[in-house]
Design a protein around this motif. Structure first.
Motif, PDB file in Angstrom:
ATOM      1  N   MET A   1       0.855  -1.179   0.000  1.00  0.00           N
ATOM      2  CA  MET A   1       0.000   0.000   0.000  1.00  0.00           C
ATOM      3  C   MET A   1       0.896   1.235   0.000  1.00  0.00           C
ATOM      4  SD  MET A   1      -3.026   1.101   2.692  1.00  0.00           S
ATOM      5  CE  MET A   1      -4.024  -0.304   2.339  1.00  0.00           C
ATOM      6  N   THR A   2       0.662   2.149  -0.954  1.00  0.00           N
ATOM      7  CA  THR A   2       1.453   3.369  -0.999  1.00  0.00           C
ATOM      8  C   THR A   2       1.086   4.273   0.168  1.00  0.00           C
ATOM      9  OG1 THR A   2      -0.129   4.611  -2.333  1.00  0.00           O
ATOM     10  CG2 THR A   2       1.509   3.275  -3.527  1.00  0.00           C
ATOM     11  N   SER A   3       1.937   5.260   0.451  1.00  0.00           N
ATOM     12  CA  SER A   3       1.646   6.175   1.565  1.00  0.00           C
ATOM     13  C   SER A   3       0.386   6.989   1.281  1.00  0.00           C
ATOM     14  CB  SER A   3       2.835   7.092   1.832  1.00  0.00           C
ATOM     15  OG  SER A   3       3.082   7.920   0.712  1.00  0.00           O
ATOM     16  N   ALA A  36      -7.844   1.766  -2.736  1.00  0.00           N
ATOM     17  CA  ALA A  36      -6.904   0.674  -3.022  1.00  0.00           C
ATOM     18  C   ALA A  36      -5.831   1.191  -3.972  1.00  0.00           C
ATOM     19  CB  ALA A  36      -7.630  -0.512  -3.663  1.00  0.00           C
ATOM     20  N   ASP A  37      -4.690   0.501  -3.975  1.00  0.00           N
ATOM     21  CA  ASP A  37      -3.690   0.733  -5.014  1.00  0.00           C
ATOM     22  C   ASP A  37      -4.240   0.142  -6.304  1.00  0.00           C
ATOM     23  OD1 ASP A  37      -1.826   1.933  -3.310  1.00  0.00           O
ATOM     24  OD2 ASP A  37      -0.941   0.007  -2.763  1.00  0.00           O
ATOM     25  N   VAL A  48     -10.123   5.651  -5.438  1.00  0.00           N
ATOM     26  CA  VAL A  48     -10.901   6.048  -4.264  1.00  0.00           C
ATOM     27  C   VAL A  48     -12.376   6.059  -4.646  1.00  0.00           C
ATOM     28  CG1 VAL A  48     -11.254   7.839  -2.520  1.00  0.00           C
ATOM     29  CG2 VAL A  48      -8.998   7.554  -3.565  1.00  0.00           C
ATOM     30  N   ALA A  49     -13.207   5.412  -3.829  1.00  0.00           N
ATOM     31  CA  ALA A  49     -14.653   5.424  -4.049  1.00  0.00           C
ATOM     32  C   ALA A  49     -15.291   6.394  -3.054  1.00  0.00           C
ATOM     33  CB  ALA A  49     -15.236   4.029  -3.868  1.00  0.00           C
ATOM     34  N   ILE A  63      -6.194   8.514  -8.666  1.00  0.00           N
ATOM     35  CA  ILE A  63      -5.211   9.525  -8.275  1.00  0.00           C
ATOM     36  C   ILE A  63      -3.807   9.018  -8.562  1.00  0.00           C
ATOM     37  CG2 ILE A  63      -4.288  10.826  -6.327  1.00  0.00           C
ATOM     38  CD1 ILE A  63      -7.080  10.485  -5.021  1.00  0.00           C
ATOM     39  N   ARG A  64      -2.979   9.899  -9.076  1.00  0.00           N
ATOM     40  CA  ARG A  64      -1.563   9.592  -9.274  1.00  0.00           C
ATOM     41  C   ARG A  64      -0.762  10.637  -8.515  1.00  0.00           C
ATOM     42  NH1 ARG A  64       2.005   6.799 -12.511  1.00  0.00           N
ATOM     43  NH2 ARG A  64       3.860   7.953 -13.128  1.00  0.00           N
TER      44      ARG A  64
END
Length: 145
Positions: A1-3, A36-37, A48-49, A63-64
């Motif tokens: 999972m990214t920050s 989620a990633d 993102v939901a 999102i990036r």
């Protein structure tokens, strides 16, 4: 999972039982309901939901990078189109538009793409299907005359 995804997950936990009167004239209340990633062939993203009390639908943001507190973040709004995006219908160019947008956002350091559940051009799936039945080479995004 990214920050970024981990930080967004905290919003999911915060909003899990959130109910409010809403804001503005429409009394809009928005909750983050999932994150989620999302590794894709276009790049690494977070997905993102969101849920809102106005239409009780879930909408998605892709999102990036870390966009929090940033200025001049690129944004694209893409109307969901089941027949084009998911099924590759040749009667509309929605999938081509989405893929072009994803290729472009995959090249940028910070960006978000919002995909509302409701496709403003096709009020309901039934409407989209009836347009497909009555349409030859035209696209769903074009008005029926």
């Amino acid at each position: 999972m990214t920050s970024v995804t981990a930080d967004l997950q905290r919003l999911v936990e915060r909003d899990r039982d959130h109910e409010c009167e809403g804001y503005g004239r429409e009394h809009l209340c928005v909750r983050v309901v999932g994150v989620a990633d999302l590794p894709t062939r276009f790049g690494e993203f977070s997905i993102v939901a969101f849920w809102n009390n106005r239409d009780s639908k879930e909408h998605v943001a892709i999102i990036r990078g870390d966009i929090r507190g940033q200025e001049n973040v690129a944004c694209r709004v893409h109307s969901e189109c089941l027949t084009g995006d998911a099924l590759g219908s040749l009667r509309c160019d929605c999938r081509d538009q989405l893929e072009a947008a994803l290729r472009r956002v995959g090249e940028l350091p910070r960006v978000y793409l919002v995909a509302p559940e409701y496709d403003g051009r096709n009020a309901l799936l039934q409407d989209a299907l009836s347009k497909l039945r009555g349409r030859g080479a035209g696209g769903l995004g074009q008005p029926v005359r």
